[in-house]
Motif scaffolding. Sequence first.
Motif, PDB file in Angstrom:
ATOM      1  N   LEU A   1     -64.036 -41.486 -22.133  1.00 59.59           N
ATOM      2  CA  LEU A   1     -64.797 -42.207 -23.261  1.00 59.59           C
ATOM      3  C   LEU A   1     -65.944 -41.303 -23.454  1.00 59.59           C
ATOM      4  O   LEU A   1     -66.724 -41.940 -24.802  1.00 59.59           O
ATOM      5  N   VAL A   2     -66.567 -41.618 -22.612  1.00 58.20           N
ATOM      6  CA  VAL A   2     -68.415 -41.621 -22.529  1.00 58.20           C
ATOM      7  C   VAL A   2     -67.874 -39.613 -23.268  1.00 58.20           C
ATOM      8  O   VAL A   2     -69.012 -39.389 -24.363  1.00 58.20           O
ATOM      9  N   ARG A   3     -67.306 -38.942 -23.038  1.00 64.09           N
ATOM     10  CA  ARG A   3     -67.446 -37.222 -24.093  1.00 64.09           C
ATOM     11  C   ARG A   3     -67.223 -37.648 -24.827  1.00 64.09           C
ATOM     12  O   ARG A   3     -67.611 -36.808 -25.805  1.00 64.09           O
ATOM     13  N   ALA A   4     -65.693 -38.523 -25.429  1.00 63.50           N
ATOM     14  CA  ALA A   4     -65.588 -38.395 -26.867  1.00 63.50           C
ATOM     15  C   ALA A   4     -67.520 -39.214 -27.561  1.00 63.50           C
ATOM     16  O   ALA A   4     -67.302 -38.728 -28.878  1.00 63.50           O
ATOM     17  N   ALA A   5     -67.893 -40.381 -27.296  1.00 68.26           N
ATOM     18  CA  ALA A   5     -68.893 -40.698 -27.574  1.00 68.26           C
ATOM     19  C   ALA A   5     -69.651 -39.724 -27.635  1.00 68.26           C
ATOM     20  O   ALA A   5     -70.307 -39.799 -28.396  1.00 68.26           O
ATOM     21  N   GLN A   6     -70.307 -39.024 -26.627  1.00 68.92           N
ATOM     22  CA  GLN A   6     -71.433 -37.594 -26.491  1.00 68.92           C
ATOM     23  C   GLN A   6     -70.931 -37.211 -28.034  1.00 68.92           C
ATOM     24  O   GLN A   6     -72.209 -36.571 -28.499  1.00 68.92           O
ATOM     25  N   GLN A   7     -69.468 -36.186 -27.992  1.00 69.56           N
ATOM     26  CA  GLN A   7     -69.372 -35.891 -29.886  1.00 69.56           C
ATOM     27  C   GLN A   7     -69.517 -36.257 -30.122  1.00 69.56           C
ATOM     28  O   GLN A   7     -69.838 -35.645 -30.934  1.00 69.56           O
ATOM     29  N   LEU A   8     -68.957 -37.800 -30.836  1.00 70.70           N
ATOM     30  CA  LEU A   8     -69.633 -38.382 -31.676  1.00 70.70           C
ATOM     31  C   LEU A   8     -70.934 -38.592 -32.155  1.00 70.70           C
ATOM     32  O   LEU A   8     -71.409 -40.175 -33.283  1.00 70.70           O
TER      33      LEU A   8
END
Length: 103
Positions: free
Chosen positions: A78-85
């Motif tokens: 989720l952190v990885r997705a949040a960083q991408q967004l």
Amino acid sequence: MCRRNPPGNPPLDPPGAIIRSVALRMSRRLADRPQPVSALSSVVDMVENDETDLAMDDIGMLIQYFQFPVLRSEYQDLVRAAQQLDSLESLTDTGVERLVVDG
């Protein structure tokens, strides 16, 4: 294993695929808790309807609301997705990190 994108839908963007995968894993893990599972299915629907930013916000809020444990691997995804967004606040503002468990 992550389900494939439903037939007839365009491929998911990378953060959307991550969020969808995490929501599905959480749903399987929480199968005995119908309310969070229903909420997680709405996150999957948001992603599949090209509402990835909204899905990111929603998954953070529903984790906070239902207070269920989040596996470290799920949190890292989720952190990885949040960083991408560029929306890490979806997780930090809701305090998801305090619900992370090893597992």
